[in-house]
Design a protein around this motif. Structure first.
Motif, short mmCIF file in Angstrom:
data_model
loop_
_atom_site.label_atom_id
_atom_site.label_comp_id
_atom_site.label_asym_id
_atom_site.label_seq_id
_atom_site.Cartn_x
_atom_site.Cartn_y
_atom_site.Cartn_z
N ILE A 1 0.85 -1.19 0.00
CA ILE A 1 0.00 0.00 0.00
C ILE A 1 0.89 1.24 0.00
N ALA A 2 0.59 2.15 -0.91
CA ALA A 2 1.29 3.43 -0.99
C ALA A 2 0.27 4.55 -0.84
N PHE A 3 0.76 5.70 -0.43
CA PHE A 3 -0.09 6.87 -0.22
C PHE A 3 0.51 8.07 -0.94
N LEU A 4 -0.34 8.86 -1.57
CA LEU A 4 0.05 10.12 -2.19
C LEU A 4 -0.77 11.23 -1.54
N GLY A 5 -0.11 12.27 -1.08
CA GLY A 5 -0.80 13.44 -0.56
C GLY A 5 -0.65 14.57 -1.56
N MET A 6 -1.75 15.19 -1.92
CA MET A 6 -1.71 16.24 -2.95
C MET A 6 -2.87 17.19 -2.80
N TRP A 7 -2.85 18.21 -3.63
CA TRP A 7 -3.99 19.09 -3.83
C TRP A 7 -4.32 19.10 -5.31
N TYR A 8 -5.59 19.10 -5.62
CA TYR A 8 -6.03 19.38 -6.98
C TYR A 8 -6.20 20.89 -7.09
N ILE A 9 -5.68 21.46 -8.16
CA ILE A 9 -5.83 22.88 -8.45
C ILE A 9 -6.74 22.96 -9.66
N ASP A 10 -7.96 23.46 -9.45
CA ASP A 10 -9.00 23.36 -10.47
C ASP A 10 -9.53 24.72 -10.91
N GLU A 11 -10.06 24.71 -12.14
CA GLU A 11 -10.91 25.79 -12.64
C GLU A 11 -12.21 25.14 -13.08
N TYR A 12 -13.32 25.72 -12.65
CA TYR A 12 -14.64 25.19 -12.95
C TYR A 12 -15.41 26.22 -13.78
N ARG B 1 -19.58 26.98 -15.18
CA ARG B 1 -21.01 26.61 -15.21
C ARG B 1 -21.39 26.41 -16.68
N THR B 2 -22.00 25.29 -16.99
CA THR B 2 -22.46 24.99 -18.34
C THR B 2 -23.97 24.77 -18.29
N PRO B 3 -24.62 24.66 -19.43
CA PRO B 3 -26.06 24.34 -19.40
C PRO B 3 -26.37 23.01 -18.71
N GLN B 4 -25.37 22.12 -18.64
CA GLN B 4 -25.54 20.83 -17.97
C GLN B 4 -25.14 20.87 -16.50
N GLY B 5 -24.70 22.02 -16.03
CA GLY B 5 -24.25 22.16 -14.64
C GLY B 5 -22.77 22.48 -14.59
N TRP B 6 -22.20 22.50 -13.40
CA TRP B 6 -20.79 22.80 -13.22
C TRP B 6 -19.93 21.67 -13.80
N ARG B 7 -18.82 22.06 -14.43
CA ARG B 7 -17.87 21.11 -14.98
C ARG B 7 -16.46 21.62 -14.68
N ILE B 8 -15.49 20.70 -14.70
CA ILE B 8 -14.09 21.08 -14.52
C ILE B 8 -13.53 21.46 -15.89
N ALA B 9 -12.94 22.65 -15.97
CA ALA B 9 -12.34 23.13 -17.21
C ALA B 9 -10.83 22.87 -17.24
N ARG B 10 -10.20 22.93 -16.07
CA ARG B 10 -8.76 22.65 -15.94
C ARG B 10 -8.54 21.96 -14.60
N ARG B 11 -7.62 21.00 -14.63
CA ARG B 11 -7.26 20.32 -13.38
C ARG B 11 -5.76 20.10 -13.38
N GLY B 12 -5.13 20.47 -12.29
CA GLY B 12 -3.72 20.21 -12.08
C GLY B 12 -3.55 19.58 -10.72
N GLN B 13 -2.34 19.14 -10.45
CA GLN B 13 -2.00 18.58 -9.15
C GLN B 13 -0.84 19.35 -8.55
N GLU B 14 -0.87 19.49 -7.24
CA GLU B 14 0.26 20.02 -6.49
C GLU B 14 0.67 18.93 -5.51
N ALA B 15 1.86 18.37 -5.70
CA ALA B 15 2.33 17.29 -4.84
C ALA B 15 2.65 17.81 -3.45
N SER B 16 2.36 17.01 -2.44
CA SER B 16 2.72 17.33 -1.07
C SER B 16 3.69 16.30 -0.51
N TRP B 17 3.32 15.00 -0.58
CA TRP B 17 4.18 13.96 0.00
C TRP B 17 3.78 12.59 -0.56
#
Length: 147
Positions: free
Chosen positions: A108-119, A121-137
């Motif tokens: 078992i391995a663990f990754l700690g991170m943050w997602y850095i997102d831009e969302y 609003r579309t006619p179908q509801g909220w969607r993710i337009a950009r997603r990145g990761q920021e590594a922590s540990w």
């Protein structure tokens, strides 16, 4: 004080974050079409992954995650900032990964991170337009690519 629209927007975006984790953990990469806009850019390179448009990432996820018997994404502490029909987010993620072993139970391995997102609003509801990761540990990852 938050108005009812911003409360609704934040809850809808949080539902989107859960839907992403569920899609990845259940290997339902087609479900990402309901989570991201068609031309979304996704950068998963913080831990050696890939970056590109949604269809490229769907293909890469299917191939690269096939080696792992299981994984779980736990998202928490969403810092979501809504500005009309656009929003940004920094969301903590604990990713637990089962890494196959030559014999016996997987490691078992663990990754700690943050997602850095831009969302957006579309006619179908909220969607993710950009997603990145920021590594922590990381813990227990070792030579997982060679396992």
């Amino acid at each position: 004080m938050l108005d009812i629209q911003e409360i609704s927007d934040r809850l809808e975006i949080q539902d989107l974050l859960v839907a992403y984790s569920t899609a990845i953990d259940s290997r339902d990469f087609g479900a990402l079409n309901e989570i991201f806009v068609d031309d979304a850019y996704i950068d998963l390179t913080a831990f050696g992954g890939n970056a590109g448009k949604l269809t490229e990432i769907q293909e890469w996820l299917a191939q690269s995650l096939a080696q792992f018997p299981a994984f779980q994404h736990l998202v928490a502490n969403p810092d979501i900032r809504v500005d009309g029909d656009r929003a940004t987010g920094r969301v903590m993620c604990l990713n637990t990964i089962a890494i196959p072993a030559a014999a016996g139970d997987p490691r078992i391995a663990f990754l700690g991170m943050w997602y850095i997102d831009e969302y957006v609003r579309t006619p179908q509801g909220w969607r993710i337009a950009r997603r990145g990761q920021e590594a922590s540990w990381t813990q227990g990852l070792g030579d997982a690519a060679d396992a």
